[in-house]
Write a protein that holds these residues in place. Sequence first.
Motif, mmCIF file in Angstrom:
data_model
loop_
_atom_site.group_PDB
_atom_site.id
_atom_site.type_symbol
_atom_site.label_atom_id
_atom_site.label_comp_id
_atom_site.label_asym_id
_atom_site.label_seq_id
_atom_site.Cartn_x
_atom_site.Cartn_y
_atom_site.Cartn_z
ATOM 1 N N HIS A 1 35.931 -63.721 69.955
ATOM 2 C CA HIS A 1 37.011 -63.693 70.689
ATOM 3 C C HIS A 1 38.023 -63.345 69.491
ATOM 4 O O HIS A 1 37.968 -63.599 68.352
ATOM 5 N N GLY A 2 39.217 -62.800 69.874
ATOM 6 C CA GLY A 2 40.018 -62.614 69.188
ATOM 7 C C GLY A 2 41.802 -62.125 69.749
ATOM 8 O O GLY A 2 41.884 -62.273 71.110
ATOM 9 N N ARG A 3 42.570 -61.996 69.033
ATOM 10 C CA ARG A 3 43.990 -61.854 69.444
ATOM 11 C C ARG A 3 44.085 -60.200 69.425
ATOM 12 O O ARG A 3 44.032 -59.494 68.297
ATOM 13 N N ILE A 4 44.689 -59.409 70.397
ATOM 14 C CA ILE A 4 45.076 -57.954 70.365
ATOM 15 C C ILE A 4 46.564 -57.753 70.020
ATOM 16 O O ILE A 4 47.333 -58.576 70.428
ATOM 17 N N LYS A 5 46.522 -56.644 69.426
ATOM 18 C CA LYS A 5 48.206 -56.367 69.061
ATOM 19 C C LYS A 5 48.854 -56.094 70.285
ATOM 20 O O LYS A 5 48.294 -55.856 71.329
ATOM 21 N N PRO A 6 50.094 -56.187 70.254
ATOM 22 C CA PRO A 6 51.147 -55.728 71.455
ATOM 23 C C PRO A 6 50.757 -54.227 72.145
ATOM 24 O O PRO A 6 50.589 -53.594 71.264
ATOM 25 N N CYS A 7 50.544 -54.105 73.254
ATOM 26 C CA CYS A 7 50.134 -52.856 73.972
ATOM 27 C C CYS A 7 51.173 -52.601 75.035
ATOM 28 O O CYS A 7 51.874 -53.499 75.756
ATOM 29 N N VAL A 8 51.388 -51.244 75.393
ATOM 30 C CA VAL A 8 52.039 -50.776 76.158
ATOM 31 C C VAL A 8 50.991 -49.867 77.121
ATOM 32 O O VAL A 8 50.671 -49.047 76.591
ATOM 33 N N LEU A 9 50.873 -50.287 78.422
ATOM 34 C CA LEU A 9 49.948 -49.817 79.231
ATOM 35 C C LEU A 9 50.434 -49.349 80.687
ATOM 36 O O LEU A 9 51.448 -49.839 81.044
ATOM 37 N N THR A 10 49.789 -48.267 81.220
ATOM 38 C CA THR A 10 50.370 -47.772 82.502
ATOM 39 C C THR A 10 49.319 -48.181 83.550
ATOM 40 O O THR A 10 48.268 -48.783 83.329
ATOM 41 N N ARG A 11 49.604 -47.841 84.941
ATOM 42 C CA ARG A 11 48.620 -48.177 85.854
ATOM 43 C C ARG A 11 47.297 -47.380 85.551
ATOM 44 O O ARG A 11 46.391 -48.087 85.758
ATOM 45 N N ASP A 12 47.343 -46.329 85.045
ATOM 46 C CA ASP A 12 46.160 -45.636 84.922
ATOM 47 C C ASP A 12 45.550 -46.247 83.904
ATOM 48 O O ASP A 12 44.020 -46.434 83.770
ATOM 49 N N ASN B 1 44.288 -47.758 70.839
ATOM 50 C CA ASN B 1 45.025 -46.742 71.255
ATOM 51 C C ASN B 1 46.143 -46.827 71.979
ATOM 52 O O ASN B 1 47.070 -45.817 72.299
ATOM 53 N N LYS B 2 46.585 -48.180 72.398
ATOM 54 C CA LYS B 2 47.883 -48.405 73.252
ATOM 55 C C LYS B 2 48.584 -49.391 72.639
ATOM 56 O O LYS B 2 49.488 -50.086 73.204
ATOM 57 N N THR B 3 48.517 -49.552 71.207
ATOM 58 C CA THR B 3 49.443 -50.387 70.516
ATOM 59 C C THR B 3 50.943 -49.936 70.856
ATOM 60 O O THR B 3 51.317 -48.740 70.695
ATOM 61 N N ALA B 4 51.851 -50.875 71.064
ATOM 62 C CA ALA B 4 53.028 -50.740 71.300
ATOM 63 C C ALA B 4 53.807 -50.275 70.114
ATOM 64 O O ALA B 4 53.505 -50.574 68.891
ATOM 65 N N TRP B 5 54.832 -49.354 70.155
ATOM 66 C CA TRP B 5 55.485 -48.918 68.929
ATOM 67 C C TRP B 5 56.351 -49.899 68.390
ATOM 68 O O TRP B 5 56.485 -49.847 67.109
ATOM 69 N N TYR B 6 56.763 -51.078 69.268
ATOM 70 C CA TYR B 6 57.522 -52.030 68.644
ATOM 71 C C TYR B 6 56.723 -53.289 67.956
ATOM 72 O O TYR B 6 57.247 -54.296 67.531
ATOM 73 N N CYS B 7 55.391 -52.959 67.763
ATOM 74 C CA CYS B 7 54.490 -53.964 67.319
ATOM 75 C C CYS B 7 54.877 -54.484 65.903
ATOM 76 O O CYS B 7 54.944 -55.633 65.676
ATOM 77 N N PRO B 8 55.315 -53.522 65.070
ATOM 78 C CA PRO B 8 55.827 -54.344 63.566
ATOM 79 C C PRO B 8 57.062 -55.208 63.899
ATOM 80 O O PRO B 8 57.299 -56.296 63.166
ATOM 81 N N ILE B 9 57.847 -54.946 64.696
ATOM 82 C CA ILE B 9 59.123 -55.842 64.983
ATOM 83 C C ILE B 9 58.388 -57.476 65.332
ATOM 84 O O ILE B 9 58.811 -58.399 64.765
ATOM 85 N N ILE B 10 57.469 -57.390 66.097
ATOM 86 C CA ILE B 10 56.820 -58.581 66.942
ATOM 87 C C ILE B 10 56.223 -59.359 65.467
ATOM 88 O O ILE B 10 56.184 -60.513 64.999
ATOM 89 N N LEU B 11 55.270 -58.668 64.844
ATOM 90 C CA LEU B 11 54.563 -58.965 63.453
ATOM 91 C C LEU B 11 55.382 -59.400 62.534
ATOM 92 O O LEU B 11 54.963 -60.369 61.763
#
Length: 232
Positions: A13-24, A129-139
């Motif tokens: 188990h683990g924690r995934i980095k922030p992601c931006v996902l679409t319906r597809d 491959n779906k990591t959010a561009w704003y991931c550094p802001i959160i981390l």
Amino acid sequence: MAKDRVEKRYEKHGRIKPCVLTRDDILALTAIIQRTFTKPEIDRYFRISTVLNHTRVFSNSAEHILSLEELGDRIADLSFWIEGWDQKTRFDKNILLDFSKYSIQLNVEGTDPVWVYDTYNSITNYLKNKTAWYCPIILMEKVIVFFITIILIVNIIIAVKKGASSYYLDKLGLVALWMFLVFYDTRKIWPYSNIRLQEDNIYLTRENVSMMVMILVVILAIIGGTILPFRR
């Protein structure tokens, strides 16, 4: 006398980095999760759920739950759950993937260690491959708050030494930004899970606009409160 049988179950188990996902993306992720399960297992044990008006709703079809009009343009809460079984151990494998504003958690468990690690890596590699561009802001949010705090303190010291009330005006924006980062729930703007069900303007999203305003305030505070006073 029959020997006692010890059953081993492997878990990753683990924690995934922030992601931006679409319906597809969600439909593709569903296919990855279901890939090693049989159709009877999927029909009986697969569940995908989300929250509507403080009520969790379930379905065994990703297409069905994503087509609900009440979901709106985007959501943050989405959960996948599926179990598999065999004749010997009953439930021999399961996957739990949970998306929310505050985290993305993945848990894979089974009696076959190869299946556990392969399945975990397949899901995590797809989401990388779906990591959010704003991931550094959160981390680095605490580091950013610390940096802004230092700028604010330095600017206040400069303003006190200069003694003119006009030097305090540019601090208002910086104070507002500091209070926003400290007291506001920034996951409402930059959530861990950002699932866009409808295409929108990729440049004028709330996370993009908020970032541009934040950068502008910091730049103006540095120029107006730190650099210019020493050039006068």
